[in-house]
Write a protein that holds these residues in place. Sequence first.
Motif, PDB file in Angstrom:
ATOM      1  N   LYS A 236       0.793  -1.234   0.000  1.00 25.45           N
ATOM      2  CA  LYS A 236       0.000   0.000   0.000  1.00 25.45           C
ATOM      3  C   LYS A 236       0.828   1.289   0.000  1.00 25.45           C
ATOM      4  O   LYS A 236       0.517   2.211  -0.761  1.00 25.45           O
ATOM      5  CB  LYS A 236      -0.968  -0.033   1.197  1.00 25.45           C
ATOM      6  CG  LYS A 236      -1.899   1.154   1.264  1.00 25.45           C
ATOM      7  CD  LYS A 236      -3.061   0.927   2.203  1.00 25.45           C
ATOM      8  CE  LYS A 236      -2.668   0.781   3.646  1.00 25.45           C
ATOM      9  NZ  LYS A 236      -3.855   0.804   4.544  1.00 25.45           N
ATOM     10  N   PRO A 237       1.873   1.417   0.812  1.00 26.01           N
ATOM     11  CA  PRO A 237       2.607   2.691   0.825  1.00 26.01           C
ATOM     12  C   PRO A 237       3.235   3.069  -0.517  1.00 26.01           C
ATOM     13  O   PRO A 237       3.527   4.243  -0.758  1.00 26.01           O
ATOM     14  CB  PRO A 237       3.695   2.460   1.876  1.00 26.01           C
ATOM     15  CG  PRO A 237       3.168   1.366   2.735  1.00 26.01           C
ATOM     16  CD  PRO A 237       2.395   0.480   1.810  1.00 26.01           C
ATOM     17  N   LEU A 238       3.437   2.063  -1.378  1.00 26.27           N
ATOM     18  CA  LEU A 238       4.133   2.321  -2.638  1.00 26.27           C
ATOM     19  C   LEU A 238       3.194   2.405  -3.843  1.00 26.27           C
ATOM     20  O   LEU A 238       3.664   2.586  -4.967  1.00 26.27           O
ATOM     21  CB  LEU A 238       5.188   1.239  -2.876  1.00 26.27           C
ATOM     22  CG  LEU A 238       6.268   1.125  -1.795  1.00 26.27           C
ATOM     23  CD1 LEU A 238       7.289   0.070  -2.174  1.00 26.27           C
ATOM     24  CD2 LEU A 238       6.949   2.470  -1.547  1.00 26.27           C
ATOM     25  N   VAL A 239       1.889   2.291  -3.621  1.00 27.31           N
ATOM     26  CA  VAL A 239       0.969   2.393  -4.756  1.00 27.31           C
ATOM     27  C   VAL A 239       1.083   3.775  -5.381  1.00 27.31           C
ATOM     28  O   VAL A 239       1.276   4.771  -4.703  1.00 27.31           O
ATOM     29  CB  VAL A 239      -0.500   2.104  -4.351  1.00 27.31           C
ATOM     30  CG1 VAL A 239      -0.668   0.671  -3.887  1.00 27.31           C
ATOM     31  CG2 VAL A 239      -0.983   3.091  -3.298  1.00 27.31           C
ATOM     32  N   ASP A 240       0.969   3.807  -6.698  1.00 26.45           N
ATOM     33  CA  ASP A 240       1.131   5.063  -7.419  1.00 26.45           C
ATOM     34  C   ASP A 240      -0.145   5.907  -7.334  1.00 26.45           C
ATOM     35  O   ASP A 240      -1.247   5.429  -7.594  1.00 26.45           O
ATOM     36  CB  ASP A 240       1.452   4.786  -8.888  1.00 26.45           C
ATOM     37  CG  ASP A 240       1.647   6.072  -9.669  1.00 26.45           C
ATOM     38  OD1 ASP A 240       2.765   6.592  -9.681  1.00 26.45           O
ATOM     39  OD2 ASP A 240       0.649   6.565 -10.254  1.00 26.45           O
ATOM     40  N   ILE A 241       0.042   7.151  -6.961  1.00 23.28           N
ATOM     41  CA  ILE A 241      -1.059   8.121  -6.954  1.00 23.28           C
ATOM     42  C   ILE A 241      -0.567   9.354  -7.701  1.00 23.28           C
ATOM     43  O   ILE A 241       0.289  10.095  -7.195  1.00 23.28           O
ATOM     44  CB  ILE A 241      -1.508   8.500  -5.527  1.00 23.28           C
ATOM     45  CG1 ILE A 241      -1.975   7.263  -4.758  1.00 23.28           C
ATOM     46  CG2 ILE A 241      -2.621   9.544  -5.572  1.00 23.28           C
ATOM     47  CD1 ILE A 241      -2.383   7.547  -3.319  1.00 23.28           C
ATOM     48  N   CYS A 242      -1.038   9.511  -8.898  1.00 23.30           N
ATOM     49  CA  CYS A 242      -0.670  10.672  -9.725  1.00 23.30           C
ATOM     50  C   CYS A 242       0.842  10.834  -9.864  1.00 23.30           C
ATOM     51  O   CYS A 242       1.387  11.942  -9.747  1.00 23.30           O
ATOM     52  CB  CYS A 242      -1.298  11.945  -9.155  1.00 23.30           C
ATOM     53  SG  CYS A 242      -3.107  11.894  -9.070  1.00 23.30           S
ATOM     54  N   GLY A 243       1.525   9.718 -10.083  1.00 24.64           N
ATOM     55  CA  GLY A 243       2.951   9.775 -10.357  1.00 24.64           C
ATOM     56  C   GLY A 243       3.870   9.717  -9.159  1.00 24.64           C
ATOM     57  O   GLY A 243       5.093   9.773  -9.322  1.00 24.64           O
TER      58      GLY A 243
ATOM     59  N   ARG B 217      -7.243   9.003  -6.059  1.00 20.88           N
ATOM     60  CA  ARG B 217      -6.680   9.376  -7.358  1.00 20.88           C
ATOM     61  C   ARG B 217      -7.571  10.368  -8.078  1.00 20.88           C
ATOM     62  O   ARG B 217      -7.100  11.357  -8.671  1.00 20.88           O
ATOM     63  CB  ARG B 217      -6.485   8.125  -8.218  1.00 20.88           C
ATOM     64  CG  ARG B 217      -5.271   7.289  -7.832  1.00 20.88           C
ATOM     65  CD  ARG B 217      -5.230   5.977  -8.592  1.00 20.88           C
ATOM     66  NE  ARG B 217      -3.993   5.242  -8.351  1.00 20.88           N
ATOM     67  CZ  ARG B 217      -3.843   3.940  -8.549  1.00 20.88           C
ATOM     68  NH1 ARG B 217      -4.885   3.221  -8.976  1.00 20.88           N
ATOM     69  NH2 ARG B 217      -2.687   3.351  -8.326  1.00 20.88           N
ATOM     70  N   ARG B 218      -8.892  10.155  -8.021  1.00 18.09           N
ATOM     71  CA  ARG B 218      -9.822  11.076  -8.674  1.00 18.09           C
ATOM     72  C   ARG B 218      -9.752  12.467  -8.057  1.00 18.09           C
ATOM     73  O   ARG B 218      -9.720  13.478  -8.765  1.00 18.09           O
ATOM     74  CB  ARG B 218     -11.261  10.531  -8.585  1.00 18.09           C
ATOM     75  CG  ARG B 218     -11.562   9.392  -9.548  1.00 18.09           C
ATOM     76  CD  ARG B 218     -13.061   9.159  -9.659  1.00 18.09           C
ATOM     77  NE  ARG B 218     -13.661   8.831  -8.353  1.00 18.09           N
ATOM     78  CZ  ARG B 218     -13.765   7.602  -7.874  1.00 18.09           C
ATOM     79  NH1 ARG B 218     -13.292   6.578  -8.578  1.00 18.09           N
ATOM     80  NH2 ARG B 218     -14.333   7.392  -6.712  1.00 18.09           N
ATOM     81  N   ILE B 219      -9.714  12.511  -6.723  1.00 13.72           N
ATOM     82  CA  ILE B 219      -9.683  13.799  -6.023  1.00 13.72           C
ATOM     83  C   ILE B 219      -8.435  14.580  -6.380  1.00 13.72           C
ATOM     84  O   ILE B 219      -8.481  15.782  -6.698  1.00 13.72           O
ATOM     85  CB  ILE B 219      -9.770  13.579  -4.491  1.00 13.72           C
ATOM     86  CG1 ILE B 219     -11.160  13.064  -4.115  1.00 13.72           C
ATOM     87  CG2 ILE B 219      -9.466  14.868  -3.742  1.00 13.72           C
ATOM     88  CD1 ILE B 219     -11.268  12.553  -2.683  1.00 13.72           C
ATOM     89  N   LEU B 220      -7.272  13.915  -6.346  1.00 14.71           N
ATOM     90  CA  LEU B 220      -6.016  14.616  -6.631  1.00 14.71           C
ATOM     91  C   LEU B 220      -5.917  14.995  -8.111  1.00 14.71           C
ATOM     92  O   LEU B 220      -5.356  16.049  -8.442  1.00 14.71           O
ATOM     93  CB  LEU B 220      -4.827  13.748  -6.213  1.00 14.71           C
ATOM     94  CG  LEU B 220      -4.629  13.631  -4.702  1.00 14.71           C
ATOM     95  CD1 LEU B 220      -3.461  12.703  -4.387  1.00 14.71           C
ATOM     96  CD2 LEU B 220      -4.399  14.999  -4.063  1.00 14.71           C
ATOM     97  N   THR B 221      -6.460  14.171  -8.982  1.00 14.75           N
ATOM     98  CA  THR B 221      -6.447  14.505 -10.408  1.00 14.75           C
ATOM     99  C   THR B 221      -7.306  15.732 -10.680  1.00 14.75           C
ATOM    100  O   THR B 221      -6.912  16.635 -11.433  1.00 14.75           O
ATOM    101  CB  THR B 221      -6.976  13.316 -11.244  1.00 14.75           C
ATOM    102  OG1 THR B 221      -6.112  12.194 -11.049  1.00 14.75           O
ATOM    103  CG2 THR B 221      -7.009  13.673 -12.731  1.00 14.75           C
ATOM    104  N   GLU B 222      -8.472  15.817  -9.998  1.00 17.95           N
ATOM    105  CA  GLU B 222      -9.349  16.984 -10.178  1.00 17.95           C
ATOM    106  C   GLU B 222      -8.687  18.242  -9.636  1.00 17.95           C
ATOM    107  O   GLU B 222      -8.792  19.311 -10.242  1.00 17.95           O
ATOM    108  CB  GLU B 222     -10.676  16.725  -9.462  1.00 17.95           C
ATOM    109  CG  GLU B 222     -11.543  15.682 -10.154  1.00 17.95           C
ATOM    110  CD  GLU B 222     -12.736  15.251  -9.311  1.00 17.95           C
ATOM    111  OE1 GLU B 222     -12.925  15.848  -8.216  1.00 17.95           O
ATOM    112  OE2 GLU B 222     -13.476  14.350  -9.748  1.00 17.95           O
TER     113      GLU B 222
END
Length: 243
Positions: free
Chosen positions: A19-26, A235-240
């Motif tokens: 989990k700590p290493l999952v990609d979130i917006c790069g 991911r959706r929140i940070l992308t928006e």
Amino acid sequence: MSMIAVIPSRYASTRLPGKPLVDICGKPMVQHVYERVRRVSLFDEVLVATDDERIANAVEAFGGAACMTSPDCPSGSDRLIEVAKSHPADVYVNVQGDEPLVEPASIEKLARAMLDDPSLQMGTLCYPVSAEQAQNPNLVKVVRAHNGNALYFSRSPIPFPRSGGIAPQYFGHLGMYAYRRELLMNFGSFPYSPLENTEKLEQLRVLQAGIAIRVLEVEATGPGVDTPEDLEAVRRILTEKAG
């Protein structure tokens, strides 16, 4: 007064391995948390406490600082105690590593409360939730005294409206903690707590030992990441926000 922020970060996760290493917006999730904590100027150090070299390597790769801890630590508090043994400070603030949307203002409010009031031994945060949210046993609720100290934490909706309807206000617990060093180092010696065992909530061990926990109200943050569905929501929140 010295203060260290610690981000416990485990690789093993039943519902979301690595989990700590999952990609979130790069960026790996742990980097999002680290960068938000770093925006608070009150800390002498910010450390990621982990039991896995892959996480430590990732943290060092983005310029952060990692501290290796035992894989046998049963909880985030035990991991924090290990860090405290090798990194002396007056106050430690424990920020969960699966909260990539945590608000720096909330972290700062908790840290500053510990700096401004030397009598506080432990502090945490809460935020308003709806009556519907309060029914969820995975969301821990808290009720407070007039001075802001915790009366009780529970997975049940508290207070319970005996005459029907709903309570005037429910507060969810945001699992971020601040500890004085002495309390943290004594944590493991507190007596067995039937309340902690029943609710599976570590903070009840402190309450049942008769130690006050100050609970500060902040605004609700975005979702933490426990499941693949949570991950997609973040991911959706940070992308928006980026757009």
